[in-house]
Design an enzyme around this catalytic site. Sequence first.
Site, PDB file in Angstrom:
ATOM      1  N   THR A 133      42.349  51.638  45.720  1.00 44.07           N
ATOM      2  CA  THR A 133      42.181  50.439  46.541  1.00 44.07           C
ATOM      3  C   THR A 133      43.010  50.456  47.823  1.00 44.07           C
ATOM      4  OG1 THR A 133      42.720  48.072  46.594  1.00 44.07           O
ATOM      5  CG2 THR A 133      43.876  49.361  44.949  1.00 44.07           C
ATOM      6  N   GLU A 135      44.633  48.089  48.757  1.00 44.41           N
ATOM      7  CA  GLU A 135      45.875  47.358  48.476  1.00 44.41           C
ATOM      8  C   GLU A 135      47.067  48.314  48.360  1.00 44.41           C
ATOM      9  OE1 GLU A 135      46.674  43.800  47.937  1.00 44.41           O
ATOM     10  OE2 GLU A 135      44.972  43.884  49.268  1.00 44.41           O
ATOM     11  N   TYR A 157      49.350  44.113  41.113  1.00 43.96           N
ATOM     12  CA  TYR A 157      48.040  44.791  41.122  1.00 43.96           C
ATOM     13  C   TYR A 157      48.151  46.120  41.869  1.00 43.96           C
ATOM     14  CZ  TYR A 157      43.298  45.987  42.570  1.00 43.96           C
ATOM     15  OH  TYR A 157      42.126  46.675  42.811  1.00 43.96           O
ATOM     16  N   LYS A 161      47.859  50.014  40.492  1.00 44.94           N
ATOM     17  CA  LYS A 161      46.840  50.945  41.002  1.00 44.94           C
ATOM     18  C   LYS A 161      47.488  52.191  41.618  1.00 44.94           C
ATOM     19  CE  LYS A 161      42.694  49.035  40.342  1.00 44.94           C
ATOM     20  NZ  LYS A 161      41.484  49.730  39.870  1.00 44.94           N
TER      21      LYS A 161
HETATM   22  P1  NAP Z   1      35.448  43.050  38.874  1.00 47.89           P
HETATM   23  O1  NAP Z   1      34.170  42.432  39.300  1.00 47.89           O
HETATM   24  O2  NAP Z   1      36.650  42.207  38.674  1.00 47.89           O
HETATM   25  O3  NAP Z   1      35.146  43.859  37.521  1.00 47.89           O
HETATM   26  C1  NAP Z   1      36.174  44.340  36.704  1.00 47.89           C
HETATM   27  C2  NAP Z   1      35.556  44.888  35.429  1.00 47.89           C
HETATM   28  O4  NAP Z   1      36.586  45.371  34.574  1.00 47.89           O
HETATM   29  C3  NAP Z   1      34.772  43.862  34.588  1.00 47.89           C
HETATM   30  O5  NAP Z   1      33.647  44.489  34.031  1.00 47.89           O
HETATM   31  C4  NAP Z   1      35.765  43.506  33.499  1.00 47.89           C
HETATM   32  O6  NAP Z   1      35.170  43.022  32.323  1.00 47.89           O
HETATM   33  C5  NAP Z   1      36.374  44.871  33.261  1.00 47.89           C
HETATM   34  N1  NAP Z   1      37.651  44.824  32.545  1.00 47.89           N
HETATM   35  C6  NAP Z   1      38.733  44.073  32.818  1.00 47.89           C
HETATM   36  N2  NAP Z   1      39.718  44.330  31.939  1.00 47.89           N
HETATM   37  C7  NAP Z   1      39.248  45.265  31.088  1.00 47.89           C
HETATM   38  C8  NAP Z   1      39.768  45.940  29.975  1.00 47.89           C
HETATM   39  N3  NAP Z   1      41.004  45.698  29.522  1.00 47.89           N
HETATM   40  N4  NAP Z   1      39.012  46.872  29.332  1.00 47.89           N
HETATM   41  C9  NAP Z   1      37.754  47.129  29.755  1.00 47.89           C
HETATM   42  N5  NAP Z   1      37.178  46.491  30.804  1.00 47.89           N
HETATM   43  C10 NAP Z   1      37.918  45.584  31.463  1.00 47.89           C
HETATM   44  O7  NAP Z   1      35.879  44.194  39.895  1.00 47.89           O
HETATM   45  P2  NAP Z   1      35.016  44.917  41.043  1.00 47.89           P
HETATM   46  O8  NAP Z   1      35.111  44.122  42.291  1.00 47.89           O
HETATM   47  O9  NAP Z   1      33.705  45.288  40.502  1.00 47.89           O
HETATM   48  O10 NAP Z   1      35.907  46.208  41.292  1.00 47.89           O
HETATM   49  C11 NAP Z   1      35.707  47.387  40.524  1.00 47.89           C
HETATM   50  C12 NAP Z   1      36.979  48.230  40.553  1.00 47.89           C
HETATM   51  O11 NAP Z   1      37.280  48.601  41.888  1.00 47.89           O
HETATM   52  C13 NAP Z   1      38.222  47.562  40.040  1.00 47.89           C
HETATM   53  O12 NAP Z   1      39.003  48.551  39.409  1.00 47.89           O
HETATM   54  C14 NAP Z   1      38.934  47.068  41.272  1.00 47.89           C
HETATM   55  O13 NAP Z   1      40.316  46.972  41.044  1.00 47.89           O
HETATM   56  C15 NAP Z   1      38.587  48.160  42.246  1.00 47.89           C
HETATM   57  N6  NAP Z   1      38.486  47.784  43.646  1.00 47.89           N
HETATM   58  C16 NAP Z   1      37.714  46.734  44.015  1.00 47.89           C
HETATM   59  C17 NAP Z   1      37.561  46.442  45.366  1.00 47.89           C
HETATM   60  C18 NAP Z   1      36.698  45.301  45.824  1.00 47.89           C
HETATM   61  O14 NAP Z   1      36.836  44.889  46.980  1.00 47.89           O
HETATM   62  N7  NAP Z   1      35.774  44.815  45.012  1.00 47.89           N
HETATM   63  C19 NAP Z   1      38.206  47.237  46.322  1.00 47.89           C
HETATM   64  C20 NAP Z   1      38.977  48.323  45.897  1.00 47.89           C
HETATM   65  C21 NAP Z   1      39.092  48.598  44.552  1.00 47.89           C
HETATM   66  P3  NAP Z   1      34.758  41.452  32.150  1.00 47.89           P
HETATM   67  O15 NAP Z   1      33.418  41.317  32.837  1.00 47.89           O
HETATM   68  O16 NAP Z   1      34.706  41.274  30.699  1.00 47.89           O
HETATM   69  O17 NAP Z   1      35.821  40.641  32.830  1.00 47.89           O
HETATM   70  O1  F7E Z   2      41.700  37.872  49.155  1.00 40.90           O
HETATM   71  C1  F7E Z   2      43.249  35.444  51.347  1.00 40.90           C
HETATM   72  C2  F7E Z   2      44.123  36.232  50.400  1.00 40.90           C
HETATM   73  O2  F7E Z   2      41.297  37.691  46.714  1.00 40.90           O
HETATM   74  C3  F7E Z   2      41.473  38.301  50.456  1.00 40.90           C
HETATM   75  C4  F7E Z   2      40.197  42.752  45.235  1.00 40.90           C
HETATM   76  O3  F7E Z   2      38.868  43.157  45.041  1.00 40.90           O
HETATM   77  O4  F7E Z   2      40.213  43.595  47.489  1.00 40.90           O
HETATM   78  C5  F7E Z   2      40.401  42.431  46.699  1.00 40.90           C
HETATM   79  O5  F7E Z   2      41.732  41.938  46.884  1.00 40.90           O
HETATM   80  C6  F7E Z   2      42.449  37.607  51.395  1.00 40.90           C
HETATM   81  C7  F7E Z   2      43.892  37.630  50.905  1.00 40.90           C
HETATM   82  O6  F7E Z   2      40.860  39.862  47.912  1.00 40.90           O
HETATM   83  C8  F7E Z   2      42.234  32.439  49.597  1.00 40.90           C
HETATM   84  O7  F7E Z   2      45.470  35.781  50.455  1.00 40.90           O
HETATM   85  C9  F7E Z   2      42.983  32.956  51.564  1.00 40.90           C
HETATM   86  O8  F7E Z   2      44.749  37.887  51.986  1.00 40.90           O
HETATM   87  O9  F7E Z   2      39.343  37.990  48.268  1.00 40.90           O
HETATM   88  P1  F7E Z   2      40.742  38.290  47.942  1.00 40.90           P
HETATM   89  P2  F7E Z   2      42.101  40.867  48.013  1.00 40.90           P
HETATM   90  O10 F7E Z   2      43.359  40.245  47.618  1.00 40.90           O
HETATM   91  O11 F7E Z   2      42.025  41.516  49.349  1.00 40.90           O
HETATM   92  C10 F7E Z   2      41.087  44.689  47.179  1.00 40.90           C
HETATM   93  C11 F7E Z   2      40.717  45.843  48.068  1.00 40.90           C
HETATM   94  C12 F7E Z   2      41.119  45.020  45.734  1.00 40.90           C
HETATM   95  O12 F7E Z   2      41.341  46.159  45.353  1.00 40.90           O
HETATM   96  C13 F7E Z   2      41.146  43.861  44.781  1.00 40.90           C
HETATM   97  O13 F7E Z   2      40.708  44.289  43.485  1.00 40.90           O
HETATM   98  O14 F7E Z   2      42.079  36.227  51.463  1.00 40.90           O
HETATM   99  N1  F7E Z   2      42.883  34.104  50.868  1.00 40.90           N
HETATM  100  N2  F7E Z   2      42.607  31.924  50.810  1.00 40.90           N
HETATM  101  C14 F7E Z   2      42.403  33.824  49.651  1.00 40.90           C
HETATM  102  N3  F7E Z   2      42.106  34.615  48.603  1.00 40.90           N
HETATM  103  C15 F7E Z   2      41.603  34.030  47.495  1.00 40.90           C
HETATM  104  N4  F7E Z   2      41.259  34.798  46.451  1.00 40.90           N
HETATM  105  N5  F7E Z   2      41.445  32.673  47.398  1.00 40.90           N
HETATM  106  C16 F7E Z   2      41.758  31.833  48.431  1.00 40.90           C
HETATM  107  O15 F7E Z   2      41.604  30.621  48.317  1.00 40.90           O
END
Ligand code: NAP
Ligand code: F7E
Length: 362
Positions: A133, A135, A157, A161
């Site tokens: 990520t 992050e 988090y 990671k």
């Molecule tokens: P998500 O929608 O939150 O999905 C997370 C998945 O992990 C869900 O299927 C969840 O199951 C499962 N899970 C959670 N805890 C588990 C456990 N202990 N054992 C087995 N499964 C478990 O995340 P996403 O947005 O699709 O992201 C996919 C991956 O990419 C994650 O690893 C995230 O950290 C990473 N990532 C995401 C982004 C982004 O912007 N979306 C960017 C960079 C990296 P449930 O459905 O039961 O909750």
């Molecule tokens: O926040 C700000 C918050 O929670 C984005 C995950 O998929 O991407 C995701 O992490 C920004 C942050 O995503 C609210 O403070 C303002 O600066 O949508 P987010 P994230 O933290 O960037 C990375 C790449 C991952 O890997 C993670 O798994 O938006 N923000 N107001 C808010 N965020 C949330 N959630 N809620 C608010 O009300």
Amino acid sequence: MKFKKALITGITGQDGSYLAEFLLKKKYIVHGIKRKSSSFNTSRIDHIYDNKKYKNKFFLHYGDLSDANSLIEIIRSVQPNEVYNLAAQSHVGVSFQLPNYTTQVNSIGALNLLQAIKDSGFSKKTKFYQASTSELFGEIQEKKQSEKTKFYPKSPYATSKLFAYWITKNYRESYGMFASNGILFNHESPRRGETFVTRKITIGLSKIIYGLEKCLYLGNIYSLRDWGHAKDYVEMCWKVLQFKRPDDFVIATEKQYSVKFFVEQCFKYLGIQIKWFGKGINENAKIIKFNQTKYPNLKKNMTVVRISKKYFRPNEVSNLIGNANKAKRLLKWSPKRSIQHLIKEMMDSDLELIKKIYISQN
Ligand code: NAP
Ligand code: F7E
């Protein structure tokens, strides 16, 4: 013809569901790990499971990243060619409240999976993808972040990671595994979890339109993100594992917008004019101009966005933008969908969703 077998952890999540669809279209046999939940957690993949076309091509197994035995069992029975580790406690804000749990799932979970592959004797047969990520970059050390940029994680988090990133590299170097990291910047879609900011905004505005809520409360609206579309990004996960050698790749759009801009563009798409007032915690947005016939639940000067301290994090990552040159050059990839496309798709989908709830309540 022998079909490739893929195993996806986190198949019930946003990326897992799109990746499953993508791989099935590529004629893979797809196996997914879902965790035990007391309520239904398969809404994003039910349409695949119910599709007769995929009857002998799509399988689900109960398992949990924190339960090493379950992973060994699944790896041994599936014998996958490719493993995509997408499962995680993926919410940055929540990770401050659940640091131990987040580390167990994201760090030890990745290790459990790698070790399950190794212990099953598949180190040389099974390719491994780790969902890393942006992050990891946290407090940025370079204007645009690439594979060479130093990491500076700023949340439980991100630190969890970081371990997963390094243990993936470590298994690659120590045991010759094809183990790669995709360092993905934020990516969104109509299937995004409802507590992430983009989806919170599109669902929140939809509720305001249908009169189910009056105001949307946000945290740091000046935070800057590089937002892509999840559909574009899962294609990348696959491409990372098709590359001739295991490696690490940054995936990003190389464009950056603020949370405030995202809010403004959503209102613009709806044809509603807003104006911002106040500063800091008192900043708010009011409705200035709109079509009363189209939006009977809205009122002029109604405050539709406010700031709440509740959504600020103890440590904020306020500025991220990627440099995806390596992926563009070596994987011949570039994102197809723009932020405007993303906003349209998310707004349309949530308006439809909330309309159904509104109709069922009235
Ligand atoms: P998500 O929608 O939150 O999905 C997370 C998945 O992990 C869900 O299927 C969840 O199951 C499962 N899970 C959670 N805890 C588990 C456990 N202990 N054992 C087995 N499964 C478990 O995340 P996403 O947005 O699709 O992201 C996919 C991956 O990419 C994650 O690893 C995230 O950290 C990473 N990532 C995401 C982004 C982004 O912007 N979306 C960017 C960079 C990296 P449930 O459905 O039961 O909750
Ligand atoms: O926040 C700000 C918050 O929670 C984005 C995950 O998929 O991407 C995701 O992490 C920004 C942050 O995503 C609210 O403070 C303002 O600066 O949508 P987010 P994230 O933290 O960037 C990375 C790449 C991952 O890997 C993670 O798994 O938006 N923000 N107001 C808010 N965020 C949330 N959630 N809620 C608010 O009300």
